[in-house]
Every structure is written in C-alpha cells, then in structure tokens.
Design an enzyme around this catalytic site. Sequence first.
Site, PDB file in Angstrom:
ATOM      1  N   ASN A 133      -9.709 -20.116  -5.487  1.00 25.23           N
ATOM      2  CA  ASN A 133      -8.434 -20.219  -4.560  1.00 25.23           C
ATOM      3  C   ASN A 133      -8.761 -20.625  -3.054  1.00 25.23           C
ATOM      4  OD1 ASN A 133      -5.997 -20.495  -3.321  1.00 25.23           O
ATOM      5  ND2 ASN A 133      -5.248 -18.292  -3.940  1.00 25.23           N
ATOM      6  N   TRP A 134      -8.851 -22.117  -2.534  1.00 24.60           N
ATOM      7  CA  TRP A 134      -9.159 -22.239  -1.491  1.00 24.60           C
ATOM      8  C   TRP A 134      -8.040 -21.939  -0.492  1.00 24.60           C
ATOM      9  CZ3 TRP A 134     -12.570 -27.396  -0.906  1.00 24.60           C
ATOM     10  CH2 TRP A 134     -13.712 -27.165  -1.760  1.00 24.60           C
ATOM     11  N   LYS A 135      -6.901 -21.547  -1.009  1.00 29.18           N
ATOM     12  CA  LYS A 135      -5.743 -21.245   0.037  1.00 29.18           C
ATOM     13  C   LYS A 135      -5.563 -22.437   0.922  1.00 29.18           C
ATOM     14  CE  LYS A 135      -6.203 -16.474  -0.954  1.00 29.18           C
ATOM     15  NZ  LYS A 135      -6.303 -15.076  -0.642  1.00 29.18           N
TER      16      LYS A 135
ATOM     17  N   HIS B 184       1.333 -16.378  -6.384  1.00 22.60           N
ATOM     18  CA  HIS B 184       0.522 -15.817  -5.610  1.00 22.60           C
ATOM     19  C   HIS B 184       1.430 -14.806  -4.694  1.00 22.60           C
ATOM     20  CE1 HIS B 184      -2.491 -14.818  -2.937  1.00 22.60           C
ATOM     21  NE2 HIS B 184      -3.403 -15.052  -3.745  1.00 22.60           N
TER      22      HIS B 184
ATOM     23  N   GLU C  63       0.864 -14.179  -1.676  1.00 23.46           N
ATOM     24  CA  GLU C  63       1.339 -15.156  -0.296  1.00 23.46           C
ATOM     25  C   GLU C  63       2.374 -15.861  -0.382  1.00 23.46           C
ATOM     26  OE1 GLU C  63      -2.934 -16.396   0.101  1.00 23.46           O
ATOM     27  OE2 GLU C  63      -3.493 -14.222   0.342  1.00 23.46           O
TER      28      GLU C  63
ATOM     29  N   GLU D 104      -3.819  -9.285  -9.046  1.00 21.80           N
ATOM     30  CA  GLU D 104      -4.270  -9.334  -7.776  1.00 21.80           C
ATOM     31  C   GLU D 104      -3.720  -8.142  -6.966  1.00 21.80           C
ATOM     32  OE1 GLU D 104      -6.424 -13.300  -6.757  1.00 21.80           O
ATOM     33  OE2 GLU D 104      -4.219 -13.419  -6.114  1.00 21.80           O
TER      34      GLU D 104
ATOM     35  N   GLY E 263      -8.543 -10.071   0.409  1.00 27.45           N
ATOM     36  CA  GLY E 263      -9.077 -10.638   1.699  1.00 27.45           C
ATOM     37  C   GLY E 263      -9.282  -9.415   2.710  1.00 27.45           C
TER      38      GLY E 263
ATOM     39  N   SER F 140     -10.843  -9.701  -3.187  1.00 27.00           N
ATOM     40  CA  SER F 140     -12.193  -9.325  -2.641  1.00 27.00           C
ATOM     41  C   SER F 140     -13.159  -9.246  -3.737  1.00 27.00           C
ATOM     42  CB  SER F 140     -12.110  -7.948  -2.054  1.00 27.00           C
ATOM     43  OG  SER F 140     -11.451  -7.949  -0.883  1.00 27.00           O
TER      44      SER F 140
ATOM     45  N   GLY G 111     -10.744 -15.824  -3.772  1.00 31.53           N
ATOM     46  CA  GLY G 111     -10.368 -16.423  -2.450  1.00 31.53           C
ATOM     47  C   GLY G 111     -11.274 -16.765  -1.579  1.00 31.53           C
ATOM     48  N   GLY G 112     -11.723 -15.965  -0.498  1.00 29.77           N
ATOM     49  CA  GLY G 112     -12.664 -16.220   0.340  1.00 29.77           C
ATOM     50  C   GLY G 112     -14.115 -16.706  -0.123  1.00 29.77           C
TER      51      GLY G 112
HETATM   52  P1  13P Z   1     -10.082 -12.862  -1.841  1.00 33.64           P
HETATM   53  O1  13P Z   1     -10.979 -12.944  -2.726  1.00 33.64           O
HETATM   54  O2  13P Z   1     -10.299 -13.408  -0.368  1.00 33.64           O
HETATM   55  O3  13P Z   1      -9.612 -11.524  -1.334  1.00 33.64           O
HETATM   56  O4  13P Z   1      -8.664 -13.490  -2.157  1.00 33.64           O
HETATM   57  C1  13P Z   1      -7.947 -13.079  -3.459  1.00 33.64           C
HETATM   58  C2  13P Z   1      -6.950 -14.111  -3.795  1.00 33.64           C
HETATM   59  O5  13P Z   1      -5.845 -14.107  -3.204  1.00 33.64           O
HETATM   60  C3  13P Z   1      -7.256 -15.299  -4.665  1.00 33.64           C
HETATM   61  O6  13P Z   1      -6.066 -15.811  -4.963  1.00 33.64           O
END
Ligand code: 13P
Length: 246
Positions: free
Chosen positions: A8-10, A92, A94, A161, A167, A206, A227-228
């Site tokens: 997920n590149w957000k 998600h 977020e 999650e 993050g 993470s 994510g990251g």
């Molecule tokens: P991180 O891997 O950056 O913690 O993010 C997880 C995430 O929210 C994937 O959707």
Amino acid sequence: MRKLAAGNWKMNGTAAALDEARTLIAAHPAPTCDMLLCPPATLIAQLSALAKGTSLQVGGQDCHAAASGAHTGDIAAAMLADAGATHVILGHSERRADHGESDADVHAKALAARAAGLIAIICIGETEAQRDAGTTLDVIAAQMASVPVDMTAQNLVIAYEPVWAIGTGRTPTLDQIAEVHAFLRTRLTGRIGTTAAGVRLLYGGSVKPSNAADIFAIPHVDGALVGGASLKAADFGAIVAALSAA
Ligand code: 13P
C-alpha cells in the site's frame, strides 16, 4: 491457498516511483505467492500497463460505494477496474480516521467492489487504547460488520492492521498476532460460512524484511499488507521472498 504480499503506497509516489515496480517485477518474475501493489490512483493505469502479463497485480486504495454520480474527488470501483486494478483496499484505518468511514460504509464499498469484479481487501484492527483496555477481540468481532455476509474467498481478503503498529516500527508479539488471526478465522466462518477457510488473512503494521519470516510462520497469516516497506523494491521484494518461502 495462494498467499498474498500486498503493498500500500498510500499517498506516496509520482511517475518516477514506477521504476521501483519495474525493479520488483524484474527481481521476482515468478513468485509462488501473489504480489500486489496499490499505488495512488494517479498511477494505477500506468502501473497496470507496465505490469500487464507480469507477476505483479495492481489495486486501488479506496472506492466509492456508488457506481457513478456527483461525488467530486471520488472514484468508482468500475473506474479502478477500467484502469487495470484487480483489487481495492477498503476501510483502512487511515480512511476510517481521516474520512470517518464506518463499518457500514466499508460494507457498502465492498459490495460495489464485488459488483465491479474487484477483490476487496477489508482492513480491521484495534487502536492502542483498545488493546490496552483488553478489548481487541471485541473490536475485531464488531468490525466483522464491514464484511458482507455473501462474500467469498474469491472476492475477499481481510487485513488485520493494529492501528498502533502502522508506521510506528512497533508490532504485536507473535502470540498476539496468532490470537487475533485464529479468532478472525473463526468469526469470519461464522459470518460467511465455510468459504472463510480460503480467505487470505493478511497481517499489516510495520512489516519489514527483518520480521516478515517470523510473522509468516504464524498459523492463519496468509500474507501481509505492507506500507512503508512497499515503497522500495528491495524491501518489498525481500518480503515477497519470505512469503514465497513460508
Ligand atoms: P506500515 O507498513 O508502514 O506500518 O503500514 C502498514 C499499512 O497501513 C498498510 O496498509
């Protein structure tokens, strides 16, 4: 069951970031798990074009529940499919936090995704306050309301999650992940029936190359939503390799 490494590149990435996807595909032409990237909407068509015929699948990060209409700034599920997406992340944390999305909203979006032929990746997870209060499993049980009861293993993926692990570099213990995923399988079976056995249950929060193998060894963890670490081909590729080996 074929496992799933999803990135997920957000809200990260312009056209230059497509080079990371090219590198990823070149390094992993035939992984034994599914490999998915969900870039910002602006890159879906370009990424789909370069991923066509390769090991990489492409998804969106959200869709609207309606098929079309006066919803400025929103994207319909059929538009994602038209741009080449096969999956869409829904609910998600977020989106739930930034846009006030409820379980009912996510439920409606999942139906829209299914109608457009997309696989819905529905996200659930507790906040840190909820974990500290000992209510994690209650929260997970309540968030099952996001899942339409007639979804199947063909059109549904669930991502657990924990909000506090996203993050932050912090992750639950392996036992805590195992507890939630086993609970999730049971509750999902109660909700959608025996097809739940084939639904991929992803862990997200993470995930990185250094912890992926341990997480993928947990029962009922069928992949990751990353994510990251999905922004760099080398890191995401290492996670894909760990899942392929699991
Ligand atoms: P991180 O891997 O950056 O913690 O993010 C997880 C995430 O929210 C994937 O959707």
